[in-house]
Design an enzyme around this catalytic site. Structure first.
Site, PDB file in Angstrom:
ATOM      1  N   SER A  90       0.842  -1.200   0.000  1.00  0.00           N
ATOM      2  CA  SER A  90       0.000   0.000   0.000  1.00  0.00           C
ATOM      3  C   SER A  90       0.869   1.239   0.000  1.00  0.00           C
ATOM      4  O   SER A  90       1.999   1.231   0.523  1.00  0.00           O
ATOM      5  CB  SER A  90      -0.862  -0.011   1.266  1.00  0.00           C
ATOM      6  N   TYR A 134      -0.837   0.149  10.295  1.00  0.00           N
ATOM      7  CA  TYR A 134      -1.095  -0.574   9.039  1.00  0.00           C
ATOM      8  C   TYR A 134       0.056  -0.360   8.061  1.00  0.00           C
ATOM      9  O   TYR A 134       0.611  -1.316   7.494  1.00  0.00           O
ATOM     10  CB  TYR A 134      -2.406  -0.054   8.450  1.00  0.00           C
ATOM     11  N   LYS A 187       2.734  -3.127   6.591  1.00  0.00           N
ATOM     12  CA  LYS A 187       2.971  -3.329   5.150  1.00  0.00           C
ATOM     13  C   LYS A 187       4.460  -3.118   4.826  1.00  0.00           C
ATOM     14  O   LYS A 187       5.044  -3.885   4.052  1.00  0.00           O
ATOM     15  CB  LYS A 187       2.110  -2.361   4.335  1.00  0.00           C
TER      16      LYS A 187
END
Lengths: 328, 328
Positions: free
Chosen positions: B127, B151, B155
């Protein structure tokens, strides 16, 4: 104040502990408890014996992290690691200690903080191994981390965890990427980088040393004294000005092997230089060609971190700190 | 060929499976087995029923990774994740699934390879959340990953693991950093980014939509069709030319909200545009201000990845793929 040093038996760890012994108050307050942990029994300077406790531990073992944190240290300096070559040779061990062991430490701090508010300063020894070739001539502050070793991967991952745990207020973390430490005390070892130190340390003691690469090889250096200074500064600085980008490339000296040799000539004379024997080694030359040579470390400099600016200085520090001020 | 899709019940996962159903051979060979895994039961298109097996699993649970790998899939497409907001709200769950679950998958591949040689292609959905403000106007290929969410941290860590596991020949990995997917099908949701899709999707169906930011907000987009194309290409491309830097910023369209609206006007007319209601929301504006707006994706482009170049195209794709070619 309670200070915990993890990796206290290693070269930099020992020097840091000696510095604390020689300069009470250097960490910003009176140290009431000093916990020294490592996989091998750390040494304790006599003056620190009344406050020091040593722990011989496996950071990757269940329960170690909680045990290290149960005394709620105010400052945690974490410089334990499986070194690069071993982490590459032993995949499981490198990840178990360098990644999982460190993460368990971070988690133990979080769990302690969930029990009762807790926000220690945590200083983590990272490495320029987080970077992977090809490089620019000067590696920028915002250059990406694409390591080419498992060791560098583990350090880069820990940097990310350190930033996230700090952002969430779990601890107040600072990651410091150390240059190659030069002049390493001791005896020549098999590390591919050993010659950078060997060609100075050995002649300064009247011994021969082998130079396996050409004089136009450039690399990135700081003295053991500077390394100790980085940890002390990171442990005591105001962290507000760092912002969320908690991992800092430490300042260093970008120099050619030929510049090392000319500094040796200036400080110790021609005779010392003649003790350097050229034995080109294509294998070492190839490894070294993949290493970074120069960094923009202006962020760390702006935050008060300092390193040497000449190899003459690096050599003089070795003579003062390791040779009692005398050359052979 | 055995293909494993983890996260097959999500929006992009479903579209990928539909694409496989519609285009046999798209993954470079005849698929003899298709394993579809997710935390919720994945749907199976009728034509794939004879070869498909669905698994409703918790990726973070012990044993899940080994079970997924025991059939030795040749292609593994991993797009399961705890989404950004939930990973921020639930620290343990985010790390357990996004980091540990994925690492267990990687480890299960390694263990299978230690048992018997095995080198699957692994495509990982990363992402642009791996990046954290402040940004340059155009984020360079070599810009560092300093995420500002857990998050994004998870990633970025997985990207590092993917590169190291690929370098060591454990699998043949490609990490692809997806732009914001637009136009997301479905109904308006509470994601802060939802409005980018809402202001097009809803008017195209004759419904009102709320725009909470100003028209000069810039962002980075690709259609769901492009996202599926990224996964297909990453699963089938030659990976030699990627080199050791295995994580790629996917191409996208950098566009202003105002450009979205003008494209809507061109494709669907003034009446559609009048369905957009301005309701400035300072909270959303602040979140969006921390997001990247434009990337240099020339590496991925050079490797054959393709996205839209106009918002007219993005809107037409939605009309074709979601509305059966008709507007309200």
């Amino acid at each position: 104040m309670h200070v915990l040093v993890i990796g206290a038996a290693g070269m930099v760890g020992r020097k840091l502990v000696e510095k604390i012994a020689a300069t009470p108050g250097i960490l910003g307050g009176e140290i009431m408890r000093l916990t020294l942990a490592d996989a091998f029994a750390p040494q304790v300077p006599a003056s620190l014996a009344p406050i020091a406790k040593t722990l011989t531990v496996d950071l990757a073992a269940p329960g170690t992290a909680a045990m290290l944190i149960e005394g709620r240290p105010d400052i945690i300096i974490h410089l334990a690691a499986i070194v690069s070559g071993e982490a590459e040779a032993d995949f499981d061990k490198g990840y178990a200690v360098n990644l999982d062991g460190t993460r368990m430490l971070f988690e133990a701090i979080r769990q302690e903080g969930l029990r009762e508010p807790y926000l220690p300063r945590l200083v983590f020894a990272s490495s320029i191994a987080v970077f992977g070739a090809p490089f620019h001539d000067v590696i920028e502050e915002e250059f990406f981390t694409t390591p080419l070793t498992s060791y560098g991967t583990q350090k880069a991952i820990t940097e990310l965890l350190l930033a996230d745990y700090s952002r969430r207020g779990i601890f107040d973390g600072v990651g410091i990427r150390l240059p190659t430490i030069c002049i390493r005390p001791g005896t020549p070892n098999k590390a591919a980088s050993g010659f950078f130190s060997n060609i100075l340390r050995e002649p300064l003691s009247g011994k021969q040393a082998v130079l396996p690469v050409s004089e136009d090889v450039r690399h990135w250096f700081a003295s053991p004294r500077s390394a100790v200074g980085f940890f002390v500064h990171a442990a005591t600085m105001e962290t507000g000005p760092i912002g969320p980008r908690r991992n800092l490339t430490m300042p260093g000296l970008s120099a050619l092997v030929g510049e090392e040799i000319e500094a040796l000539r200036r400080v110790a004379g021609n005779k010392a230089v003649t003790l350097i024997r050229r034995e080109p080694d294509a294998g070492i030359a190839k490894i070294v060609a993949g290493w970074p040579t120069n960094f923009d470390a202006s962020r760390a400099e702006g935050l008060g971190f300092k390193a040497e600016t000449t190899f003459d200085e690096i050599i003089r520090i070795h003579i003062e700190d390791e040779l009692g001020g005398r050359m052979a």
